[in-house]
Design a protein around this motif. Structure first.
Motif, PDB file in Angstrom:
ATOM      1  N   ALA A  66       0.778  -1.385  -0.086  1.00  0.00           N
ATOM      2  CA  ALA A  66      -0.033  -0.031  -0.040  1.00  0.00           C
ATOM      3  C   ALA A  66       0.779   1.167  -0.026  1.00  0.00           C
ATOM      4  O   ALA A  66       0.340   2.337  -0.164  1.00  0.00           O
ATOM      5  N   THR A  67       2.037   1.137   0.331  1.00  0.00           N
ATOM      6  CA  THR A  67       3.131   2.321   0.385  1.00  0.00           C
ATOM      7  C   THR A  67       3.747   2.421  -0.884  1.00  0.00           C
ATOM      8  O   THR A  67       4.458   3.277  -0.988  1.00  0.00           O
ATOM      9  N   HIS A  68       3.648   1.569  -1.862  1.00  0.00           N
ATOM     10  CA  HIS A  68       4.156   1.461  -3.100  1.00  0.00           C
ATOM     11  C   HIS A  68       5.819   1.569  -3.153  1.00  0.00           C
ATOM     12  O   HIS A  68       6.370   2.223  -3.627  1.00  0.00           O
ATOM     13  N   PRO A  69       6.557   0.638  -2.503  1.00  0.00           N
ATOM     14  CA  PRO A  69       8.049   0.808  -2.641  1.00  0.00           C
ATOM     15  C   PRO A  69       8.374   0.408  -4.129  1.00  0.00           C
ATOM     16  O   PRO A  69       7.839  -0.091  -4.858  1.00  0.00           O
ATOM     17  N   PHE A  70       9.621   0.961  -4.460  1.00  0.00           N
ATOM     18  CA  PHE A  70      10.191   0.396  -5.620  1.00  0.00           C
ATOM     19  C   PHE A  70      10.120  -0.880  -6.000  1.00  0.00           C
ATOM     20  O   PHE A  70       9.917  -1.410  -7.103  1.00  0.00           O
ATOM     21  N   GLU A  96       2.372  -0.040 -13.551  1.00  0.00           N
ATOM     22  CA  GLU A  96       1.901   0.737 -12.720  1.00  0.00           C
ATOM     23  C   GLU A  96       3.112   1.098 -11.432  1.00  0.00           C
ATOM     24  O   GLU A  96       2.913   2.384 -11.001  1.00  0.00           O
ATOM     25  N   ASN A  97       3.468   0.382 -11.245  1.00  0.00           N
ATOM     26  CA  ASN A  97       4.762   0.508 -10.189  1.00  0.00           C
ATOM     27  C   ASN A  97       5.717   1.506 -10.439  1.00  0.00           C
ATOM     28  O   ASN A  97       6.324   2.396 -10.058  1.00  0.00           O
ATOM     29  N   LEU A  98       6.162   1.515 -11.880  1.00  0.00           N
ATOM     30  CA  LEU A  98       7.205   2.523 -12.587  1.00  0.00           C
ATOM     31  C   LEU A  98       6.430   3.832 -12.750  1.00  0.00           C
ATOM     32  O   LEU A  98       7.155   4.725 -12.511  1.00  0.00           O
ATOM     33  N   ARG A  99       5.217   3.803 -13.055  1.00  0.00           N
ATOM     34  CA  ARG A  99       4.505   5.093 -12.978  1.00  0.00           C
ATOM     35  C   ARG A  99       4.597   5.881 -11.598  1.00  0.00           C
ATOM     36  O   ARG A  99       4.693   6.909 -11.603  1.00  0.00           O
ATOM     37  N   ARG A 100       4.405   4.769 -10.487  1.00  0.00           N
ATOM     38  CA  ARG A 100       4.232   5.836  -9.245  1.00  0.00           C
ATOM     39  C   ARG A 100       5.463   6.158  -8.651  1.00  0.00           C
ATOM     40  O   ARG A 100       5.729   7.138  -7.902  1.00  0.00           O
TER      41      ARG A 100
END
Length: 555
Positions: free
Chosen positions: A213-217, A429-433
């Motif tokens: 939920a914290t979106h780590p790399f 999506e993770n790259l976008r964030r």
């Protein structure tokens, strides 16, 4: 017992002296990154290991590699000490000391335990915890029923280590059966113990959605909902059987793979403590069966469960999974020594425990092997600021996240693992964030998994979405498919000129000015004799690294 501790301090000294200064092959960099940043590595995530390892990253001296290898080394020392304790408990009086030292030293210097003691991975800590439980079950004849509550909770938490911990299950059932009278009278305690185990499991794996939920790399699978958590725990989509393209992983359902894995298991078993000591393993197992049948079956059940896992599930880390069996065999070895005639019950027999040290020292002395660190330096050499480097495979993914998130090397570069970018929407999506990279909806629309050209099209779309950036690829992307089970699906765009750039290839639009290669980038290290690995996964990783340098020289 002071000199016993002195011996194991010396074992730690050997580990420290022979450890490589860099991360290990394949997943080591990703595990180190997850431990440092509390990210989420490949399935099933290993949350219990990560929390312990994160604590070790707080040690006020040494770099991250040293700190996390120290965790592996101390865990291996703990395994050696517990092997000593179990042999001491099982062996006849007055024959305990020397046989226990022999077995524990043989375990400490066995190939796979020593190899993983100097690696950043989950195996030594997992097996230390497994052996702690096993010591309890073997030594504790009578127990108070309420102990089961604590054991259940700790057992549930331990499931957050490597899945190999489940090899303990048959021994647990035997222990419960041994104490069945107590549990029948206190059946509510047994039910509560199971409930506490489930509670511990749920508590430790709550790490996945909380951290996602914290979106780590490093956020493998982005397990933020029930479906993704289930996929992460079960490794969904990892079962592959395509021998034509060397894509074999997971539960293959193929007898030929089972047979190959079975033979590989016993091949490694014979060489763990050297073939000279293997007869003592067989002798010790036989004598334990004759003299202490209940204890034999409790120990042997762990080997059988572990062997079944290794045979049925084909994976790159098979050799490291086998450590669970090898440490039990070390107990058999020490017990076998205690069953020899009186003339063998002498201090000199301990020297036999050093045979694996002598046999494997030159192989496992990796103190000068910094291949991966040097490869990382060469990979990014003279790459312009704010570039994108696209590679393939676990090694690339593991190394580049480590360089970025732990070493803080070239954080301006965005590394992308090509097969993950193509296959997983959560990865894009993770790259976008986590980056300022533009990934338009057009890239998602192109990926329908209908033909192998989609990968090339999706990469070309990414380049079109980011015209101000320089893009580089690794040669692996040109020859290996990103689609498991096919010989196609590599990158083969006709829109760009591929300009050699050290270990990379720069993608230059055909209509732009020609970029000349920088010949200063080709001052690569000259490799001497290749290192020796029993681990097939490490052999393949080293070959891929060599291939990249060979392609660089060829260019």
């Amino acid at each position: 017992m002071r000199w016993v501790l002195l011996i194991f301090t010396s074992v730690l000294g050997v580990y420290l002296v022979t450890a490589s200064p860099s991360i290990g092959w394949v997943d080591s960099g990703a595990i180190a990154t997850a431990a440092k940043t509390l990210g989420i590595p490949n399935p099933p995530g290993f949350p219990a290991y990560l929390l312990v390892a994160h604590t070790f990253t707080k040690i006020p001296f040494g770099n991250i590699v040293f700190k996390l290898k120290l965790l592996s080394q101390l865990s291996a020392i703990g395994i050696g000490l517990l092997v000593f304790c179990l042999i001491w408990f099982l062996a006849p009086q007055k024959r305990q000391l020397y046989s226990a030292l022999l077995g524990s030293l043989a375990a400490s210097f066995s190939y796979n335990l020593w190899s993983q003691a100097n690696n950043i991975e989950t195996y030594t800590l997992t097996n230390l915890v497994l052996l702690c439980f096993l010591c309890w079950f073997v030594i504790k004849e009578k127990i108070k029923p309420w102990y089961l509550l604590g054991l259940g909770l700790l057992g549930g938490l331990s499931l957050g280590l490597n899945p190999m911990i489940v090899c303990l299950a048959p021994a647990v059932l035997m222990w419960i059966y041994k104490n069945k009278d107590e549990f029948i009278k206190n059946w509510t305690i047994l039910v509560l113990g199971i409930g506490f185990c489930v509670l511990g499991f749920m508590a430790i794996y709550s790490y996945l959605p909380l951290r996602a939920a914290t979106h780590p790399f490093l956020n493998w699978g982005d397990p933020v909902n029930i479906a993704r958590i289930r996929n992460h725990l079960l490794g969904a989509g990892l079962n592959i059987y395509e021998p034509e393209t060397n894509s074999i992983n997971g539960f293959t359902g193929r007898p030929i793979i089972y047979w190959e894995s079975f033979l590989h298991f016993w091949y490694l078993t014979i060489f763990q403590f050297t073939p000279l000591l293997f007869p003592l393993v067989v002798w010790g197992g036989y004598k334990l069966y004759i003299n202490r049948r209940r204890h034999f079956w409790m120990l042997a059940s762990v080997i059988l469960a572990n062997m079944a896992w290794v045979v049925l599930y084909y994976g790159g880390n098979q050799e490291s999974w086998m450590i669970t069996s090898f440490m039990i065999m070390a107990i058999f070895l020490g017990y076998g020594a205690s069953q020899l005639t009186e003339r063998f019950n002498k201090p000199w027999i301990v020297i036999l425990g050093l045979l694996p040290l002598i046999f494997w020292f030159l192989v496992l002395n990796r103190s000068g092997q910094d291949y991966i660190s040097r490869y990382g330096q060469d990979l990014y050499q003279n790459v312009p600021e704010n570039s994108v480097v696209i590679g393939g495979g676990d090694m690339f993914n593991s190394l580049t996240v480590f360089l970025r998130e732990v070493e803080n090397v070239r954080r301006d570069i965005i590394p992308i693992t090509g097969n993950m970018y193509y296959i997983f929407p959560w990865y894009r999506e993770n790259l976008r964030r986590n980056t300022d990279l533009v990934i338009s909806s057009k890239a998602d629309e192109l990926i329908k998994f209908r033909n192998v050209d989609e990968f090339t099209q999706s990469i070309d779309q990414l380049i079109a979405d980011n015209p101000s950036r320089s893009f580089f690829i690794t040669p692996l992307l040109l020859r290996d498919s990103v689609v498991a089970g096919t010989s196609q699906g590599n990158y083969h765009s006709t829109n760009f000129i591929l300009v050699p750039h050290g270990l990379l290839l720069q993608l230059v639009p055909k209509k732009s000015l020609v970029v000349k290669p920088d010949e200063s980038l080709y001052n690569f290290p000259v490799f001497g004799k290749s290192p020796f690995y029993l681990e097939r996964n490490y052999k393949n990783a080293y070959k891929l690294l060599q291939n990249d340098y060979a392609v660089g020289f060829e260019q």
